[in-house]
Design a protein around this motif. Structure first.
Motif, PDB file in Angstrom:
ATOM      1  N   ASN A 167       0.820  -1.211   0.000  1.00 13.91           N
ATOM      2  CA  ASN A 167       0.000   0.000   0.000  1.00 13.91           C
ATOM      3  C   ASN A 167       0.853   1.260   0.000  1.00 13.91           C
ATOM      4  N   MET A 168       1.995   1.220   0.666  1.00 11.93           N
ATOM      5  CA  MET A 168       2.890   2.365   0.644  1.00 11.93           C
ATOM      6  C   MET A 168       3.470   2.579  -0.758  1.00 11.93           C
ATOM      7  N   ALA A 169       3.782   1.489  -1.453  1.00 14.75           N
ATOM      8  CA  ALA A 169       4.284   1.600  -2.821  1.00 14.75           C
ATOM      9  C   ALA A 169       3.205   2.159  -3.746  1.00 14.75           C
ATOM     10  N   GLN A 170       1.972   1.689  -3.571  1.00 13.90           N
ATOM     11  CA  GLN A 170       0.869   2.219  -4.373  1.00 13.90           C
ATOM     12  C   GLN A 170       0.646   3.701  -4.085  1.00 13.90           C
ATOM     13  N   ALA A 171       0.822   4.104  -2.816  1.00 18.42           N
ATOM     14  CA  ALA A 171       0.639   5.508  -2.458  1.00 18.42           C
ATOM     15  C   ALA A 171       1.649   6.385  -3.191  1.00 18.42           C
ATOM     16  N   ARG A 172       2.864   5.893  -3.327  1.00 18.77           N
ATOM     17  CA  ARG A 172       3.888   6.660  -4.054  1.00 18.77           C
ATOM     18  C   ARG A 172       3.479   6.837  -5.519  1.00 18.77           C
ATOM     19  N   ARG A 173       2.989   5.763  -6.148  1.00 19.67           N
ATOM     20  CA  ARG A 173       2.575   5.846  -7.554  1.00 19.67           C
ATOM     21  C   ARG A 173       1.364   6.761  -7.722  1.00 19.67           C
ATOM     22  N   ARG A 174       0.437   6.710  -6.768  1.00 17.77           N
ATOM     23  CA  ARG A 174      -0.760   7.545  -6.874  1.00 17.77           C
ATOM     24  C   ARG A 174      -0.443   9.011  -6.633  1.00 17.77           C
ATOM     25  N   ALA A 175       0.553   9.279  -5.805  1.00 20.11           N
ATOM     26  CA  ALA A 175       0.975  10.668  -5.620  1.00 20.11           C
ATOM     27  C   ALA A 175       1.528  11.227  -6.935  1.00 20.11           C
ATOM     28  N   ARG A 176       2.255  10.406  -7.675  1.00 19.52           N
ATOM     29  CA  ARG A 176       2.759  10.843  -8.975  1.00 19.52           C
ATOM     30  C   ARG A 176       1.607  11.109  -9.940  1.00 19.52           C
ATOM     31  N   ARG A 177       0.599  10.248  -9.890  1.00 21.96           N
ATOM     32  CA  ARG A 177      -0.569  10.449 -10.751  1.00 21.96           C
ATOM     33  C   ARG A 177      -1.310  11.719 -10.383  1.00 21.96           C
ATOM     34  N   ALA A 178      -1.437  11.966  -9.075  1.00 20.01           N
ATOM     35  CA  ALA A 178      -2.091  13.194  -8.621  1.00 20.01           C
ATOM     36  C   ALA A 178      -1.354  14.419  -9.145  1.00 20.01           C
ATOM     37  N   GLY A 260       6.067  14.213  23.069  1.00 23.43           N
ATOM     38  CA  GLY A 260       7.378  13.609  22.904  1.00 23.43           C
ATOM     39  C   GLY A 260       7.493  12.928  21.554  1.00 23.43           C
ATOM     40  N   ASN A 261       7.810  11.639  21.575  1.00 22.98           N
ATOM     41  CA  ASN A 261       8.014  10.922  20.315  1.00 22.98           C
ATOM     42  C   ASN A 261       6.797  10.139  19.843  1.00 22.98           C
ATOM     43  N   VAL A 262       5.620  10.419  20.438  1.00 21.45           N
ATOM     44  CA  VAL A 262       4.397   9.686  20.089  1.00 21.45           C
ATOM     45  C   VAL A 262       3.397  10.630  19.431  1.00 21.45           C
ATOM     46  N   LEU A 263       2.911  10.226  18.267  1.00 18.76           N
ATOM     47  CA  LEU A 263       1.840  10.948  17.575  1.00 18.76           C
ATOM     48  C   LEU A 263       0.588  10.095  17.600  1.00 18.76           C
ATOM     49  N   HIS A 264      -0.524  10.699  18.006  1.00 16.54           N
ATOM     50  CA  HIS A 264      -1.781   9.955  17.973  1.00 16.54           C
ATOM     51  C   HIS A 264      -2.592  10.377  16.755  1.00 16.54           C
ATOM     52  N   TRP A 265      -2.921   9.395  15.935  1.00 20.49           N
ATOM     53  CA  TRP A 265      -3.713   9.551  14.714  1.00 20.49           C
ATOM     54  C   TRP A 265      -5.170   9.719  15.140  1.00 20.49           C
ATOM     55  N   TRP A 266      -5.717  10.932  14.983  1.00 19.05           N
ATOM     56  CA  TRP A 266      -7.002  11.244  15.614  1.00 19.05           C
ATOM     57  C   TRP A 266      -8.105  11.539  14.602  1.00 19.05           C
ATOM     58  N   PHE A 267      -7.943  12.578  13.784  1.00 13.10           N
ATOM     59  CA  PHE A 267      -8.984  12.959  12.829  1.00 13.10           C
ATOM     60  C   PHE A 267      -8.410  13.040  11.411  1.00 13.10           C
ATOM     61  N   PRO A 268      -8.283  11.888  10.728  1.00 13.90           N
ATOM     62  CA  PRO A 268      -7.847  11.906   9.332  1.00 13.90           C
ATOM     63  C   PRO A 268      -9.045  12.127   8.405  1.00 13.90           C
ATOM     64  N   VAL A 269      -8.842  12.895   7.331  1.00 20.30           N
ATOM     65  CA  VAL A 269      -9.908  13.146   6.364  1.00 20.30           C
ATOM     66  C   VAL A 269      -9.309  13.194   4.961  1.00 20.30           C
ATOM     67  N   TYR A 270     -10.180  13.014   3.973  1.00 17.12           N
ATOM     68  CA  TYR A 270      -9.773  13.254   2.598  1.00 17.12           C
ATOM     69  C   TYR A 270     -10.970  13.794   1.834  1.00 17.12           C
ATOM     70  N   ASP A 271     -10.695  14.465   0.733  1.00 19.18           N
ATOM     71  CA  ASP A 271     -11.750  15.000  -0.121  1.00 19.18           C
ATOM     72  C   ASP A 271     -12.278  13.853  -0.980  1.00 19.18           C
ATOM     73  N   PRO A 272     -13.580  13.526  -0.878  1.00 27.09           N
ATOM     74  CA  PRO A 272     -14.125  12.405  -1.656  1.00 27.09           C
ATOM     75  C   PRO A 272     -13.910  12.538  -3.154  1.00 27.09           C
ATOM     76  N   ALA A 273     -13.715  13.768  -3.642  1.00 28.16           N
ATOM     77  CA  ALA A 273     -13.474  13.954  -5.076  1.00 28.16           C
ATOM     78  C   ALA A 273     -12.193  13.270  -5.538  1.00 28.16           C
ATOM     79  N   PHE A 274     -11.292  12.986  -4.574  1.00 29.52           N
ATOM     80  CA  PHE A 274     -10.008  12.372  -4.917  1.00 29.52           C
ATOM     81  C   PHE A 274      -9.902  10.940  -4.381  1.00 29.52           C
ATOM     82  N   ALA A 275     -11.054  10.324  -4.098  1.00 28.10           N
ATOM     83  CA  ALA A 275     -11.061   9.002  -3.488  1.00 28.10           C
ATOM     84  C   ALA A 275     -10.305   7.974  -4.323  1.00 28.10           C
ATOM     85  N   GLY A 276     -10.335   8.111  -5.636  1.00 31.09           N
ATOM     86  CA  GLY A 276      -9.663   7.153  -6.507  1.00 31.09           C
ATOM     87  C   GLY A 276      -8.156   7.124  -6.348  1.00 31.09           C
TER      88      GLY A 276
END
Length: 366
Positions: A167-178, A260-276
Protein backbone atom coordinates in the motif's frame (compact mmCIF):
# COMPACT_ATOMS: atom_id res chain seq x y z
CA UNK A 1 9.39 16.04 31.08
CA UNK A 2 12.10 13.48 31.85
CA UNK A 3 12.64 12.06 35.32
CA UNK A 4 16.14 10.74 36.19
CA UNK A 5 16.20 7.01 36.89
CA UNK A 6 17.22 7.56 40.52
CA UNK A 7 14.32 9.97 41.00
CA UNK A 8 11.60 7.82 39.40
CA UNK A 9 8.54 7.47 41.65
CA UNK A 10 8.28 4.15 43.47
CA UNK A 11 5.19 1.94 43.35
CA UNK A 12 2.73 3.12 46.00
CA UNK A 13 -0.66 2.20 47.42
CA UNK A 14 -3.34 4.88 47.48
CA UNK A 15 -4.81 5.36 50.95
CA UNK A 16 -6.97 8.43 50.35
CA UNK A 17 -8.62 10.06 47.33
CA UNK A 18 -9.72 13.67 46.95
CA UNK A 19 -11.58 14.88 43.85
CA UNK A 20 -11.17 18.48 42.67
CA UNK A 21 -11.70 20.53 39.54
CA UNK A 22 -8.73 20.68 37.19
CA UNK A 23 -8.26 24.38 37.95
CA UNK A 24 -7.95 23.60 41.67
CA UNK A 25 -4.95 21.28 41.30
CA UNK A 26 -1.95 22.53 43.23
CA UNK A 27 1.55 22.97 41.80
CA UNK A 28 2.59 19.90 43.80
CA UNK A 29 -0.15 17.81 42.21
CA UNK A 30 0.66 18.97 38.67
CA UNK A 31 4.36 18.26 39.23
CA UNK A 32 3.45 14.79 40.49
CA UNK A 33 1.33 14.25 37.35
CA UNK A 34 4.36 14.94 35.14
CA UNK A 35 6.69 12.80 37.27
CA UNK A 36 4.37 9.82 37.54
CA UNK A 37 3.61 9.82 33.82
CA UNK A 38 7.27 10.15 32.82
CA UNK A 39 8.15 7.15 34.99
CA UNK A 40 5.56 4.85 33.38
CA UNK A 41 6.17 3.79 29.74
CA UNK A 42 2.53 2.70 29.41
CA UNK A 43 1.46 6.34 29.76
CA UNK A 44 3.47 7.94 26.96
CA UNK A 45 0.34 8.66 24.90
CA UNK A 46 -0.52 12.40 24.71
CA UNK A 47 -3.91 11.60 26.25
CA UNK A 48 -2.16 11.13 29.60
CA UNK A 49 -0.38 14.49 29.46
CA UNK A 50 -1.96 17.13 31.75
CA UNK A 51 -2.02 19.45 28.73
CA UNK A 52 -4.78 17.34 27.20
CA UNK A 53 -6.96 17.55 30.32
CA UNK A 54 -6.24 21.28 30.53
CA UNK A 55 -7.34 21.88 26.94
CA UNK A 56 -10.50 19.79 27.38
CA UNK A 57 -11.36 21.69 30.57
CA UNK A 58 -10.76 25.09 28.92
CA UNK A 59 -13.02 24.08 26.00
CA UNK A 60 -16.06 23.93 28.25
CA UNK A 61 -16.05 20.26 29.30
CA UNK A 62 -15.39 20.35 33.04
CA UNK A 63 -12.58 18.04 34.05
CA UNK A 64 -12.38 16.79 37.60
CA UNK A 65 -9.36 14.94 38.93
CA UNK A 66 -9.32 12.16 41.51
CA UNK A 67 -6.04 12.70 43.36
CA UNK A 68 -4.78 9.68 45.29
CA UNK A 69 -2.21 9.92 48.09
CA UNK A 70 -0.35 7.18 49.89
CA UNK A 71 -0.10 6.74 53.65
CA UNK A 72 2.63 9.39 53.85
CA UNK A 73 0.52 11.95 52.00
CA UNK A 74 2.54 11.72 48.76
CA UNK A 75 0.57 12.11 45.51
CA UNK A 76 0.69 8.65 43.95
CA UNK A 77 -2.13 8.61 41.36
CA UNK A 78 -4.36 11.00 39.42
CA UNK A 79 -7.36 10.19 37.27
CA UNK A 80 -8.97 13.02 35.22
CA UNK A 81 -12.64 12.51 34.38
CA UNK A 82 -15.99 14.11 33.61
CA UNK A 83 -19.23 13.92 35.56
CA UNK A 84 -22.08 12.89 33.24
CA UNK A 85 -25.22 12.74 35.37
CA UNK A 86 -24.74 9.78 37.69
CA UNK A 87 -21.85 8.47 35.60
CA UNK A 88 -18.18 9.44 35.50
CA UNK A 89 -16.22 9.08 32.27
CA UNK A 90 -12.56 9.60 31.33
CA UNK A 91 -11.48 13.14 30.46
CA UNK A 92 -11.99 13.84 26.78
CA UNK A 93 -14.67 11.16 26.37
CA UNK A 94 -15.86 10.15 23.79
CA UNK A 95 -12.73 11.34 21.98
CA UNK A 96 -10.09 9.92 24.34
CA UNK A 97 -8.47 6.87 22.73
CA UNK A 98 -6.35 6.00 25.79
CA UNK A 99 -7.65 6.21 29.36
CA UNK A 100 -6.74 5.33 32.92
CA UNK A 101 -5.07 6.62 36.07
CA UNK A 102 -1.67 8.30 35.96
CA UNK A 103 0.53 6.39 38.39
CA UNK A 104 3.93 4.74 38.73
CA UNK A 105 4.32 1.13 37.50
CA UNK A 106 3.00 -1.34 40.04
CA UNK A 107 1.07 1.29 42.00
CA UNK A 108 -2.54 0.82 43.08
CA UNK A 109 -5.64 2.96 42.70
CA UNK A 110 -9.01 2.05 44.26
CA UNK A 111 -11.58 2.33 41.42
CA UNK A 112 -14.53 2.43 43.83
CA UNK A 113 -13.17 5.71 45.18
CA UNK A 114 -14.62 7.29 42.02
CA UNK A 115 -18.11 6.30 43.20
CA UNK A 116 -18.77 9.21 45.54
CA UNK A 117 -20.96 12.29 45.60
CA UNK A 118 -23.81 10.62 43.71
CA UNK A 119 -21.63 8.92 41.07
CA UNK A 120 -23.02 5.43 40.41
CA UNK A 121 -20.45 4.23 37.87
CA UNK A 122 -17.22 4.96 36.05
CA UNK A 123 -17.51 3.84 32.42
CA UNK A 124 -14.39 3.35 30.32
CA UNK A 125 -13.93 2.21 26.73
CA UNK A 126 -10.18 2.67 26.00
CA UNK A 127 -8.57 1.76 29.33
CA UNK A 128 -4.85 0.99 29.22
CA UNK A 129 -3.94 -1.97 31.41
CA UNK A 130 -1.60 0.01 33.64
CA UNK A 131 -3.46 -0.61 36.90
CA UNK A 132 -4.47 -4.13 37.95
CA UNK A 133 -7.15 -2.77 40.30
CA UNK A 134 -9.49 -2.22 37.33
CA UNK A 135 -9.33 -5.87 36.20
CA UNK A 136 -12.55 -6.98 37.99
CA UNK A 137 -14.55 -4.47 35.98
CA UNK A 138 -13.09 -5.15 32.53
CA UNK A 139 -15.73 -6.63 30.22
CA UNK A 140 -13.76 -6.88 26.97
CA UNK A 141 -10.48 -6.01 25.29
CA UNK A 142 -9.86 -4.75 21.79
CA UNK A 143 -6.75 -4.12 19.75
CA UNK A 144 -5.35 -0.63 19.31
CA UNK A 145 -2.83 -0.79 16.44
CA UNK A 146 0.24 1.35 16.01
CA UNK A 147 3.06 2.02 13.56
CA UNK A 148 6.67 1.83 14.68
CA UNK A 149 8.16 4.60 12.53
CA UNK A 150 11.67 4.58 13.99
CA UNK A 151 14.01 5.31 11.10
CA UNK A 152 11.26 6.92 9.03
CA UNK A 153 9.89 5.31 5.89
CA UNK A 154 12.82 2.94 5.38
CA UNK A 155 12.65 1.73 8.97
CA UNK A 156 8.88 1.32 8.81
CA UNK A 157 9.00 -0.66 5.55
CA UNK A 158 11.45 -3.04 7.16
CA UNK A 159 8.90 -3.84 9.88
CA UNK A 160 5.63 -3.58 7.92
CA UNK A 161 3.59 -6.49 6.63
CA UNK A 162 3.60 -7.26 2.93
CA UNK A 163 0.21 -5.56 2.66
CA UNK A 164 1.55 -2.46 4.38
CA UNK A 165 4.55 -2.31 2.06
CA UNK A 166 2.36 -2.79 -1.02
CA UNK A 167 0.00 0.00 0.00
CA UNK A 168 2.89 2.37 0.64
CA UNK A 169 4.28 1.60 -2.82
CA UNK A 170 0.87 2.22 -4.37
CA UNK A 171 0.64 5.51 -2.46
CA UNK A 172 3.89 6.66 -4.05
CA UNK A 173 2.57 5.85 -7.55
CA UNK A 174 -0.76 7.54 -6.87
CA UNK A 175 0.97 10.67 -5.62
CA UNK A 176 2.76 10.84 -8.98
CA UNK A 177 -0.57 10.45 -10.75
CA UNK A 178 -2.09 13.19 -8.62
CA UNK A 179 0.76 15.47 -9.64
CA UNK A 180 0.21 14.73 -13.34
CA UNK A 181 -3.56 15.27 -13.13
CA UNK A 182 -3.95 18.05 -10.56
CA UNK A 183 -0.67 19.88 -10.05
CA UNK A 184 2.38 19.71 -7.80
CA UNK A 185 1.91 17.57 -4.70
CA UNK A 186 2.91 19.38 -1.51
CA UNK A 187 3.04 17.89 1.97
CA UNK A 188 3.03 20.06 5.09
CA UNK A 189 3.95 18.05 8.17
CA UNK A 190 3.02 20.65 10.80
CA UNK A 191 0.68 23.32 9.49
CA UNK A 192 -0.41 25.86 12.11
CA UNK A 193 -3.22 26.97 9.79
CA UNK A 194 -6.75 27.47 11.23
CA UNK A 195 -8.14 27.49 7.69
CA UNK A 196 -6.92 23.94 7.03
CA UNK A 197 -8.24 22.86 10.42
CA UNK A 198 -11.63 24.28 9.51
CA UNK A 199 -11.58 22.25 6.31
CA UNK A 200 -10.67 19.11 8.30
CA UNK A 201 -13.69 19.61 10.56
CA UNK A 202 -16.00 20.29 7.59
CA UNK A 203 -14.86 17.16 5.75
CA UNK A 204 -15.17 15.08 8.90
CA UNK A 205 -18.72 16.30 9.52
CA UNK A 206 -19.64 15.50 5.91
CA UNK A 207 -18.20 12.02 6.41
CA UNK A 208 -20.27 11.53 9.57
CA UNK A 209 -23.41 12.62 7.71
CA UNK A 210 -22.71 10.33 4.74
CA UNK A 211 -22.11 7.27 6.91
CA UNK A 212 -24.85 7.90 9.47
CA UNK A 213 -22.36 8.17 12.33
CA UNK A 214 -23.11 10.57 15.18
CA UNK A 215 -21.52 13.96 14.49
CA UNK A 216 -18.66 14.37 16.95
CA UNK A 217 -18.45 18.08 16.17
CA UNK A 218 -22.13 18.85 16.74
CA UNK A 219 -20.99 20.26 20.10
CA UNK A 220 -19.03 23.47 19.37
CA UNK A 221 -16.64 22.84 22.26
CA UNK A 222 -15.13 19.90 20.41
CA UNK A 223 -14.01 22.07 17.54
CA UNK A 224 -12.75 24.61 20.08
CA UNK A 225 -10.67 21.82 21.66
CA UNK A 226 -8.89 21.19 18.35
CA UNK A 227 -8.31 24.92 17.87
CA UNK A 228 -6.79 25.18 21.34
CA UNK A 229 -4.55 22.19 20.79
CA UNK A 230 -3.37 23.58 17.44
CA UNK A 231 -2.18 26.73 19.18
CA UNK A 232 0.05 24.74 21.55
CA UNK A 233 3.47 24.85 19.89
CA UNK A 234 5.48 22.68 22.27
CA UNK A 235 7.18 19.40 21.22
CA UNK A 236 6.44 17.94 24.65
CA UNK A 237 2.71 18.20 23.94
CA UNK A 238 0.34 19.81 21.44
CA UNK A 239 -1.77 19.50 18.34
CA UNK A 240 -0.26 18.68 14.97
CA UNK A 241 -1.98 19.31 11.63
CA UNK A 242 -0.64 17.69 8.46
CA UNK A 243 -1.90 18.21 4.91
CA UNK A 244 -1.41 17.00 1.34
CA UNK A 245 -2.23 19.37 -1.52
CA UNK A 246 -2.24 18.61 -5.23
CA UNK A 247 -2.04 21.92 -7.02
CA UNK A 248 -4.64 24.15 -5.33
CA UNK A 249 -6.60 21.22 -3.91
CA UNK A 250 -6.50 19.93 -0.34
CA UNK A 251 -6.48 16.20 -1.03
CA UNK A 252 -6.11 14.84 2.50
CA UNK A 253 -5.31 16.09 5.98
CA UNK A 254 -4.98 14.89 9.53
CA UNK A 255 -5.28 16.52 12.93
CA UNK A 256 -3.70 14.65 15.81
CA UNK A 257 -1.93 15.23 19.09
CA UNK A 258 1.66 14.47 19.96
CA UNK A 259 3.66 14.15 23.13
CA UNK A 260 7.38 13.61 22.90
CA UNK A 261 8.01 10.92 20.31
CA UNK A 262 4.40 9.69 20.09
CA UNK A 263 1.84 10.95 17.57
CA UNK A 264 -1.78 9.95 17.97
CA UNK A 265 -3.71 9.55 14.71
CA UNK A 266 -7.00 11.24 15.61
CA UNK A 267 -8.98 12.96 12.83
CA UNK A 268 -7.85 11.91 9.33
CA UNK A 269 -9.91 13.15 6.36
CA UNK A 270 -9.77 13.25 2.60
CA UNK A 271 -11.75 15.00 -0.12
CA UNK A 272 -14.13 12.40 -1.66
CA UNK A 273 -13.47 13.95 -5.08
CA UNK A 274 -10.01 12.37 -4.92
CA UNK A 275 -11.06 9.00 -3.49
CA UNK A 276 -9.66 7.15 -6.51
CA UNK A 277 -6.15 8.19 -5.48
CA UNK A 278 -6.41 6.54 -2.03
CA UNK A 279 -5.40 9.89 -0.50
CA UNK A 280 -5.38 8.54 3.03
CA UNK A 281 -2.47 6.27 2.16
CA UNK A 282 -0.63 9.13 0.44
CA UNK A 283 -1.00 11.17 3.63
CA UNK A 284 0.05 8.32 5.91
CA UNK A 285 3.13 7.62 3.79
CA UNK A 286 4.18 11.27 3.96
CA UNK A 287 3.77 11.34 7.74
CA UNK A 288 5.85 8.19 8.16
CA UNK A 289 8.55 9.67 5.94
CA UNK A 290 8.52 12.92 7.95
CA UNK A 291 8.60 11.16 11.34
CA UNK A 292 12.37 11.55 12.01
CA UNK A 293 12.26 15.31 11.34
CA UNK A 294 9.28 15.60 13.69
CA UNK A 295 10.96 13.51 16.40
CA UNK A 296 8.23 10.84 16.13
CA UNK A 297 8.99 7.14 16.57
CA UNK A 298 5.46 5.77 17.03
CA UNK A 299 2.10 6.60 15.49
CA UNK A 300 -0.85 5.28 17.49
CA UNK A 301 -3.79 4.60 15.17
CA UNK A 302 -6.37 4.08 17.91
CA UNK A 303 -8.85 1.27 18.42
CA UNK A 304 -10.79 0.21 15.35
CA UNK A 305 -11.27 -2.45 12.71
CA UNK A 306 -10.60 -0.21 9.72
CA UNK A 307 -8.92 -2.10 6.91
CA UNK A 308 -6.12 0.45 6.52
CA UNK A 309 -5.22 0.04 10.20
CA UNK A 310 -4.93 -3.72 9.79
CA UNK A 311 -2.76 -3.30 6.72
CA UNK A 312 -0.54 -0.50 8.02
CA UNK A 313 0.10 -1.57 11.61
CA UNK A 314 3.40 -2.97 12.82
CA UNK A 315 2.04 -3.88 16.26
CA UNK A 316 -0.87 -3.40 18.63
CA UNK A 317 -1.73 -2.89 22.27
CA UNK A 318 -4.96 -3.74 24.08
CA UNK A 319 -7.50 -1.30 25.45
CA UNK A 320 -10.34 -2.34 27.73
CA UNK A 321 -14.04 -1.64 27.98
CA UNK A 322 -16.03 -1.88 31.19
CA UNK A 323 -17.78 -0.23 34.10
CA UNK A 324 -16.81 0.30 37.72
CA UNK A 325 -20.03 0.01 39.73
CA UNK A 326 -21.42 -1.28 42.98
CA UNK A 327 -24.56 -2.55 41.20
CA UNK A 328 -24.32 -6.25 40.41
CA UNK A 329 -27.51 -6.03 38.30
CA UNK A 330 -26.15 -3.22 36.15
CA UNK A 331 -22.89 -5.08 35.65
CA UNK A 332 -24.72 -8.27 34.67
CA UNK A 333 -26.86 -6.39 32.15
CA UNK A 334 -23.79 -4.79 30.55
CA UNK A 335 -22.06 -8.14 30.29
CA UNK A 336 -25.17 -9.68 28.73
CA UNK A 337 -25.12 -6.91 26.16
CA UNK A 338 -21.44 -7.51 25.41
CA UNK A 339 -22.09 -11.23 24.94
CA UNK A 340 -25.04 -10.52 22.65
CA UNK A 341 -22.99 -8.13 20.52
CA UNK A 342 -20.22 -10.71 20.17
CA UNK A 343 -22.74 -13.39 19.23
CA UNK A 344 -24.40 -11.11 16.67
CA UNK A 345 -21.09 -10.47 14.97
CA UNK A 346 -20.17 -14.14 14.83
CA UNK A 347 -23.52 -15.71 13.98
CA UNK A 348 -25.21 -16.18 10.57
CA UNK A 349 -28.40 -15.21 12.43
CA UNK A 350 -26.90 -11.77 12.78
CA UNK A 351 -29.93 -9.57 11.95
CA UNK A 352 -32.13 -11.05 14.69
CA UNK A 353 -29.37 -10.98 17.28
CA UNK A 354 -28.40 -7.45 16.31
CA UNK A 355 -32.00 -6.34 16.90
CA UNK A 356 -31.82 -7.88 20.37
CA UNK A 357 -28.57 -6.08 21.14
CA UNK A 358 -30.07 -2.75 20.09
CA UNK A 359 -32.88 -3.27 22.60
CA UNK A 360 -30.38 -4.10 25.34
CA UNK A 361 -28.26 -1.08 24.39
CA UNK A 362 -31.34 1.15 24.75
CA UNK A 363 -31.84 -0.13 28.30
CA UNK A 364 -28.22 0.70 29.12
CA UNK A 365 -28.19 4.33 27.96
CA UNK A 366 -28.94 5.76 31.39
Amino acid sequence: MTVPADAAPAARTVRSVRTVGFDALTAEELDAWHSLRAANPLLDSPYFHPGFAAAVHASGFEVRVAVGRDGSGVVSALLPHHRDGSMARPAGWPGADFQGPVLAPGSSFPPRALLAGGVRGFAFDHLVESCADFAPWVESRRASPYLDVSGGLEGYLGRASRSGRDNMAQARRRARRAERDHGAVRFTADAADPGILGRVVALKRAQYAATGVRDHFAEPGRRELLERLLRVRDPSFGGILSAVHAGPHLVAAHFGIRSGNVLHWWFPVYDPAFAGLSPGWILLREIVAAAPALGITRVDLGRGDDEYKRRARTGETAVCQGLVTRSAARLALRRARASAVAAAKASPLGPGLQNMTRKIRTLMRN
